[in-house]
Write a protein that holds these residues in place. Structure first.
Motif, PDB file in Angstrom:
ATOM      1  N   ALA A 101       0.832  -1.203   0.000  1.00 24.79           N
ATOM      2  CA  ALA A 101       0.000   0.000   0.000  1.00 24.79           C
ATOM      3  C   ALA A 101       0.867   1.252   0.000  1.00 24.79           C
ATOM      4  O   ALA A 101       1.919   1.302   0.630  1.00 24.79           O
ATOM      5  N   ILE A 102       0.405   2.267  -0.739  1.00 22.34           N
ATOM      6  CA  ILE A 102       1.092   3.556  -0.801  1.00 22.34           C
ATOM      7  C   ILE A 102       0.132   4.636  -0.313  1.00 22.34           C
ATOM      8  O   ILE A 102      -0.997   4.741  -0.789  1.00 22.34           O
ATOM      9  N   GLY A 103       0.579   5.437   0.635  1.00 23.05           N
ATOM     10  CA  GLY A 103      -0.244   6.553   1.088  1.00 23.05           C
ATOM     11  C   GLY A 103      -1.328   6.124   2.050  1.00 23.05           C
ATOM     12  O   GLY A 103      -1.297   5.031   2.630  1.00 23.05           O
ATOM     13  N   ALA A 104      -2.321   7.009   2.208  1.00 23.95           N
ATOM     14  CA  ALA A 104      -3.400   6.779   3.166  1.00 23.95           C
ATOM     15  C   ALA A 104      -4.217   5.559   2.780  1.00 23.95           C
ATOM     16  O   ALA A 104      -4.385   5.251   1.593  1.00 23.95           O
ATOM     17  N   ARG A 105      -4.757   4.880   3.808  1.00 28.81           N
ATOM     18  CA  ARG A 105      -5.591   3.705   3.559  1.00 28.81           C
ATOM     19  C   ARG A 105      -6.978   3.915   4.154  1.00 28.81           C
ATOM     20  O   ARG A 105      -7.568   3.003   4.718  1.00 28.81           O
ATOM     21  N   ASP A 106      -7.507   5.120   4.007  1.00 23.78           N
ATOM     22  CA  ASP A 106      -8.853   5.390   4.476  1.00 23.78           C
ATOM     23  C   ASP A 106      -9.865   4.913   3.440  1.00 23.78           C
ATOM     24  O   ASP A 106      -9.511   4.376   2.390  1.00 23.78           O
ATOM     25  N   ALA A 225      -0.596  -2.500   6.239  1.00 20.78           N
ATOM     26  CA  ALA A 225      -1.885  -2.092   5.682  1.00 20.78           C
ATOM     27  C   ALA A 225      -2.997  -2.214   6.724  1.00 20.78           C
ATOM     28  O   ALA A 225      -3.884  -1.360   6.808  1.00 20.78           O
ATOM     29  N   THR A 226      -2.938  -3.270   7.523  1.00 20.49           N
ATOM     30  CA  THR A 226      -3.937  -3.452   8.582  1.00 20.49           C
ATOM     31  C   THR A 226      -3.871  -2.309   9.581  1.00 20.49           C
ATOM     32  O   THR A 226      -4.909  -1.733   9.977  1.00 20.49           O
ATOM     33  N   ARG A 227      -2.681  -1.942  10.007  1.00 22.37           N
ATOM     34  CA  ARG A 227      -2.515  -0.830  10.951  1.00 22.37           C
ATOM     35  C   ARG A 227      -3.029   0.477  10.350  1.00 22.37           C
ATOM     36  O   ARG A 227      -3.716   1.252  11.031  1.00 22.37           O
ATOM     37  N   ALA A 228      -2.727   0.711   9.073  1.00 24.86           N
ATOM     38  CA  ALA A 228      -3.174   1.945   8.429  1.00 24.86           C
ATOM     39  C   ALA A 228      -4.692   2.003   8.299  1.00 24.86           C
ATOM     40  O   ALA A 228      -5.306   3.060   8.495  1.00 24.86           O
ATOM     41  N   GLU A 229      -5.328   0.867   7.987  1.00 24.30           N
ATOM     42  CA  GLU A 229      -6.786   0.842   7.864  1.00 24.30           C
ATOM     43  C   GLU A 229      -7.450   1.007   9.235  1.00 24.30           C
ATOM     44  O   GLU A 229      -8.458   1.719   9.361  1.00 24.30           O
ATOM     45  N   LEU A 230      -6.896   0.373  10.256  1.00 25.81           N
ATOM     46  CA  LEU A 230      -7.458   0.513  11.599  1.00 25.81           C
ATOM     47  C   LEU A 230      -7.349   1.955  12.107  1.00 25.81           C
ATOM     48  O   LEU A 230      -8.227   2.428  12.840  1.00 25.81           O
ATOM     49  N   ALA A 231      -6.288   2.653  11.716  1.00 26.24           N
ATOM     50  CA  ALA A 231      -6.114   4.037  12.158  1.00 26.24           C
ATOM     51  C   ALA A 231      -7.235   4.940  11.647  1.00 26.24           C
ATOM     52  O   ALA A 231      -7.523   5.981  12.254  1.00 26.24           O
ATOM     53  N   CYS A 232      -7.881   4.543  10.548  1.00 24.50           N
ATOM     54  CA  CYS A 232      -8.950   5.348   9.946  1.00 24.50           C
ATOM     55  C   CYS A 232     -10.338   4.814  10.266  1.00 24.50           C
ATOM     56  O   CYS A 232     -11.341   5.464   9.914  1.00 24.50           O
ATOM     57  N   LEU A 233     -10.426   3.652  10.895  1.00 23.39           N
ATOM     58  CA  LEU A 233     -11.705   2.947  10.977  1.00 23.39           C
ATOM     59  C   LEU A 233     -12.773   3.729  11.738  1.00 23.39           C
ATOM     60  O   LEU A 233     -13.923   3.837  11.285  1.00 23.39           O
TER      61      LEU A 233
END
Length: 327
Positions: A101-106, A225-233
């Motif tokens: 993944a590149i960049g934000a994962r919102d 990627a999991t950490r980035a998605e959880l940060a936006c959840l």
């Protein structure tokens, strides 16, 4: 002495990074990817396209998996449906066989990737979105923003804002601060090997999907990627819950034992009751939604009760107007 020790640590770290990168790539090669890599901008997403379209207005079934299981959530559901449906399942960026993944994962990034993938594969609407767990808010955003493209929704044990906070406070979510660097250095892989992993399947089938997921889902890229998605959840689910809801027909499929996590101080039975209450409230907020409750599964309904998901899809599709045959 200090500098010699520092140099030795640096050398070991470089070696560990290289070993883990090689092991991750080797694992992805040895478990044959069920689909193809599709370029969308700067990344390639792994996409599995199966079946056929019986008519120009028959919706393409677009499957989005939960937090980490991607396309591996759906083999049993697709098998239960049979070949008379055109199905697309995929891995979001960073997960399983997709590129890092590149960049934000919102949710905005995930929605943009999903639409770019559908465009790259020349899959014209209508689309029927089937989402599990932590991808449900992406499907609701997609349906609300593009009602001309999305014919309906099947939301399988998805996560509204009522449940997102518990997930981000879970021991798994909190452990990612150390698992990500440990995974980069290969230490997390060594620990998991010591604990024992299931035999490596050569290919993905309904019988091997969970073993493939266990071996592939906790790579450094996947955990990042999991950490980035959880940060936006929490913010993403709150925004979707507060926005005007999609109007399309929808089935909310929920379990009587659907709690993803049981927070400290709660009994499991209470956690399951609260999770089911959140699903009831979600269905009540969606004008076109019907709630279905199953006792045949826990949270992982696509794995544990795939026929229930398949039947929900058939029933929802039957509500849509028929189109002419394609010949």
């Amino acid at each position: 002495m200090f500098w010699s020790a520092l140099a030795a640590i640096a050398l070991l770290s470089v070696g560990a990074l290289g070993w883990e990168a090689w092991q991750s790539a080797r694992e992805r090669r040895r478990i044959a990817a069920p689909g193809i890599l599709v370029e969308i901008g700067d990344v390639r997403l792994h996409a599995v396209l199966q079946g056929r379209r019986r008519g120009v207005d028959q919706p393409v079934l677009v499957f989005d998996g939960g937090l980490t299981n991607g396309c591996l959530a759906w083999p049993a559901v697709v098998a239960a449906l049979g070949p008379e449906w055109l199905t697309l399942s995929f891995d979001r960026a960073g997960h399983l066989w997709s590129d890092r993944a590149i960049g934000a994962r919102d949710m905005e990034a995930s929605l943009a990737d999903q639409r770019a993938l559908l465009d790259a594969l020349h899959l014209a609407p209508p689309w029927l979105l089937v989402a599990h767990s932590c991808s449900g808010h992406i499907a609701r955003l997609h349906a609300a923003r593009h009602p001309e493209d999305v014919a309906g929704l099947v939301l399988v044990e998805t996560i509204p804002a009522d449940l997102a906070g518990a997930i981000t406070q879970s021991s798994f979510a909190r452990s990612l601060w150390w698992k990500v660097p440990a995974a980069r250095l290969g230490l997390w892989r060594l620990r998991r090997l010591q604990q024992g992993l299931p035999p490596r399947p050569g290919q993905v089938t309904p019988e091997t999907m969970q073993a493939a997921w266990t071996r592939l889902s906790q790579s450094p890229w996947g955990l990042e990627a999991t950490r980035a998605e959880l940060a936006c959840l929490v913010a993403d689910t709150e925004a979707v819950d507060a926005a005007p809801p999609p109007q399309q027909p929808c089935i909310v499929l929920a379990s009587t034992r659907g709690a993803v996590v049981v927070l400290r101080g709660l009994k499991p039975a209470v956690a399951h009751e609260l999770a089911l209450l959140a699903q009831r409230k979600l269905a009540a907020r969606l004008p076109g939604a019907a709630l279905r409750i199953t006792a045949a599964s826990e949270h992982e309904i696509p794995w544990q009760a795939p026929e229930e998901v398949a039947q929900a899809i058939r029933d929802l599709a039957a509500q849509l107007p028929p189109g002419p045959p394609t010949g």
